[in-house]
Design a protein around this motif. Structure first.
Motif, PDB file in Angstrom:
ATOM      1  N   ASP A 102       0.893  -1.108  -0.085  1.00  0.00           N
ATOM      2  CA  ASP A 102       0.071  -0.044   0.014  1.00  0.00           C
ATOM      3  C   ASP A 102       0.926   1.217  -0.027  1.00  0.00           C
ATOM      4  O   ASP A 102       1.420   1.483   0.979  1.00  0.00           O
ATOM      5  CB  ASP A 102      -0.858   0.137   1.105  1.00  0.00           C
ATOM      6  CG  ASP A 102      -1.932   1.005   1.156  1.00  0.00           C
ATOM      7  OD1 ASP A 102      -1.658   1.983   0.486  1.00  0.00           O
ATOM      8  OD2 ASP A 102      -2.818   1.035   2.038  1.00  0.00           O
ATOM      9  N   PRO A 103       0.664   1.988  -1.018  1.00  0.00           N
ATOM     10  CA  PRO A 103       1.733   3.392  -0.961  1.00  0.00           C
ATOM     11  C   PRO A 103       1.422   4.211  -0.051  1.00  0.00           C
ATOM     12  O   PRO A 103       2.104   4.889   0.451  1.00  0.00           O
ATOM     13  CB  PRO A 103       1.172   4.098  -2.275  1.00  0.00           C
ATOM     14  CG  PRO A 103       0.739   2.946  -3.218  1.00  0.00           C
ATOM     15  CD  PRO A 103      -0.043   2.064  -2.187  1.00  0.00           C
ATOM     16  N   ARG A 104       0.037   4.155   0.473  1.00  0.00           N
ATOM     17  CA  ARG A 104      -0.066   5.027   1.783  1.00  0.00           C
ATOM     18  C   ARG A 104       0.673   4.371   3.035  1.00  0.00           C
ATOM     19  O   ARG A 104       0.667   5.542   3.973  1.00  0.00           O
ATOM     20  CB  ARG A 104      -1.563   4.756   1.971  1.00  0.00           C
ATOM     21  CG  ARG A 104      -2.542   5.420   1.067  1.00  0.00           C
ATOM     22  CD  ARG A 104      -3.833   5.174   1.157  1.00  0.00           C
ATOM     23  NE  ARG A 104      -4.257   3.823   1.424  1.00  0.00           N
ATOM     24  CZ  ARG A 104      -5.541   3.199   1.654  1.00  0.00           C
ATOM     25  NH1 ARG A 104      -6.545   3.932   1.550  1.00  0.00           N
ATOM     26  NH2 ARG A 104      -5.481   2.202   1.620  1.00  0.00           N
ATOM     27  N   SER A 105       1.443   3.681   2.986  1.00  0.00           N
ATOM     28  CA  SER A 105       2.118   3.324   4.226  1.00  0.00           C
ATOM     29  C   SER A 105       3.744   3.779   4.215  1.00  0.00           C
ATOM     30  O   SER A 105       4.541   3.254   4.998  1.00  0.00           O
ATOM     31  CB  SER A 105       2.088   1.540   4.416  1.00  0.00           C
ATOM     32  OG  SER A 105       2.971   0.905   3.250  1.00  0.00           O
ATOM     33  N   PHE A 106       4.016   4.343   3.159  1.00  0.00           N
ATOM     34  CA  PHE A 106       5.195   4.879   2.649  1.00  0.00           C
ATOM     35  C   PHE A 106       6.048   5.610   3.968  1.00  0.00           C
ATOM     36  O   PHE A 106       7.208   5.197   4.379  1.00  0.00           O
ATOM     37  CB  PHE A 106       5.311   5.823   1.580  1.00  0.00           C
ATOM     38  CG  PHE A 106       6.832   6.140   1.186  1.00  0.00           C
ATOM     39  CD1 PHE A 106       7.854   5.626   0.692  1.00  0.00           C
ATOM     40  CD2 PHE A 106       7.088   7.563   1.692  1.00  0.00           C
ATOM     41  CE1 PHE A 106       8.936   5.902   0.321  1.00  0.00           C
ATOM     42  CE2 PHE A 106       8.315   7.825   1.434  1.00  0.00           C
ATOM     43  CZ  PHE A 106       9.291   7.256   0.703  1.00  0.00           C
ATOM     44  N   LEU A 112       9.996   3.233  10.342  1.00  0.00           N
ATOM     45  CA  LEU A 112      10.388   2.151  10.993  1.00  0.00           C
ATOM     46  C   LEU A 112      11.554   1.525  10.533  1.00  0.00           C
ATOM     47  O   LEU A 112      12.360   1.165  11.434  1.00  0.00           O
ATOM     48  CB  LEU A 112       9.107   1.324  10.798  1.00  0.00           C
ATOM     49  CG  LEU A 112       7.577   1.409  11.601  1.00  0.00           C
ATOM     50  CD1 LEU A 112       6.783   0.521  11.302  1.00  0.00           C
ATOM     51  CD2 LEU A 112       8.097   1.318  12.988  1.00  0.00           C
ATOM     52  N   PHE A 113      11.710   1.525   9.338  1.00  0.00           N
ATOM     53  CA  PHE A 113      12.866   0.646   8.634  1.00  0.00           C
ATOM     54  C   PHE A 113      14.004   1.526   8.057  1.00  0.00           C
ATOM     55  O   PHE A 113      14.926   0.979   7.912  1.00  0.00           O
ATOM     56  CB  PHE A 113      12.174  -0.175   7.553  1.00  0.00           C
ATOM     57  CG  PHE A 113      10.898  -0.814   7.811  1.00  0.00           C
ATOM     58  CD1 PHE A 113      10.861  -1.420   9.329  1.00  0.00           C
ATOM     59  CD2 PHE A 113       9.913  -0.951   6.945  1.00  0.00           C
ATOM     60  CE1 PHE A 113       9.559  -2.034   9.596  1.00  0.00           C
ATOM     61  CE2 PHE A 113       8.686  -1.805   7.421  1.00  0.00           C
ATOM     62  CZ  PHE A 113       8.469  -2.329   8.808  1.00  0.00           C
ATOM     63  N   GLY A 114      13.883   2.823   7.835  1.00  0.00           N
ATOM     64  CA  GLY A 114      14.865   3.622   7.359  1.00  0.00           C
ATOM     65  C   GLY A 114      14.818   3.349   5.660  1.00  0.00           C
ATOM     66  O   GLY A 114      14.418   2.325   5.393  1.00  0.00           O
TER      67      GLY A 114
END
Length: 363
Positions: A102-106, A112-114
């Motif tokens: 989901d692009p909205r999670s960018f 979170l992950f860098g």
């Protein structure tokens, strides 16, 4: 006399069967297109190889990746027009969204992950409307038109019409290919081979610490395709990280006044080399084209069972390579390229990118 005639017949047969006389390989270019990034460079090189009858480029299928689909299509249409191949090589629009990612999670993932140097994917900006599209440096296409057929249907129909003859050069997320396989699984044994620029096997990713961009955009699609029993080769960051262009090669690219040279002089690469003479720049996808045309460019290749991590977390999109098959029949052995003949490759690369444009394709 009989022995002489037999020798002549054998010699003639060897000549006719030689690689120089073989029919050019049929290719579909599946790309998250950019004007003078590595995807755009691949198309320029492919057009010149088409002119040489070294390949038969059947079409360009576009997928969201570097940018959103609409922007990439606009750039691709101008590119085929700039190259003078718009009547011969069609541009087909494919998937605008990944299968699951989901692009909205960018921003959530970034926190979170860098993220690394290639975080500027389509995901970091809103989808554009037609009025938001940015024209290529030499303007939007005036003649080239998007083909009506969907990219996924084009892939399916082309493979079926040319069984065992079509190779897929996949230099963007694998969404279009996964959709084609899921929609028409009967094409799997009909695909000749797939060559990807994708993944990071024994090196860190360039989008997250774990993942290379093309795989990270749509890990589920990459996993679906890489698990299919198709001849496959992977050009990962392992080799693209050590096969980089320097200023001497870039200066060769920018010599002259052709349209391609002008694009290079206005590119991000020009800005990078202007700041630092000893800078290096990756040319990712161009290695995949070179390998497809001639696998001997690769000087180190490992046969690995490949899988993709699709568990959402820090490892999402990681490319997993196993020497021995894991306790599953799902994984396929893939040729993973680890080293290239850099000098030979860059001679090939510079030669094709500095040839005259437009390209005059033979009828």
């Amino acid at each position: 006399m009989k022995r002489l005639m037999a020798a002549l017949v054998l010699a003639a047969g060897a000549f006719l069967a030689s690689p120089a006389q073989a029919a050019p390989e049929k290719i579909i270019l599946d790309t998250d297109f950019s004007t003078i990034g590595d995807d755009g460079q691949v198309l320029i090189m492919a057009a010149q190889l088409q002119k040489d009858k070294a390949i038969d480029l059947l079409g360009i299928t576009v997928v969201t990746g570097n940018d959103w689909l609409k922007q990439e299509v606009a750039d691709a249409l101008r590119a085929v027009e700039r190259l003078g191949i718009e009547d011969r090589i069609g541009v087909y629009a494919g998937a605008n969204l990944p299968l699951v990612h989901d692009p909205r999670s960018f921003e959530h993932e970034r926190a979170l992950f860098g993220f690394g140097e290639s975080y500027k994917t389509s995901f970091h900006r809103p989808q554009p409307k037609d009025a938001d599209l940015i024209a290529p440096p030499d303007g939007f296409a005036k003649k080239a038109k998007l083909r009506k057929e969907d990219a996924v249907d084009f892939i399916v129909d082309t493979v079926k019409a040319n069984p065992h003859e079509v190779s897929l050069l996949v230099i963007g997320p694998a969404t279009n290919i996964a959709l084609a396989i899921r929609k028409n699984p009967e094409i799997v044994p009909l695909i000749k081979r797939i060559v990807y620029m994708a993944g990071a096997v024994d090196v860190k990713g360039n989008t997250t610490p774990a993942a290379e961009m093309n795989v990270w955009i749509d890990p589920e699609a990459a996993r679906i395709v890489m698990r299919e029993p198709i001849e496959q080769a992977l050009i990962p960051l392992d080799v693209t990280d050590i096969t980089q262009i320097g200023k001497p090669e870039f200066d060769r690219l920018t010599a002259g006044e052709g349209p391609v040279q002008k694009l290079f002089r206005d590119s991000w690469m020009a800005k990078k080399f202007a700041k630092e003479d000893k800078a290096k720049a990756s040319v990712f996808d161009t290695l995949a084209l070179a390998y497809l045309v001639d696998p001997s460019y690769a000087t180190k290749v490992e046969d690995l069972y490949i899988d993709v991590d699709v568990a959402f977390g820090p490892g999402y999109g990681r490319t997993l390579g196993y020497w021995q098959k894991q306790p599953t029949d799902l994984l396929q052995k893939v040729k993973v390229v680890k080293q290239f003949d850099n000098k030979r490759f860059f001679d090939f690369y510079v030669d094709l990118l500095t040839r005259p444009v437009p390209v005059r394709l033979a009828e």
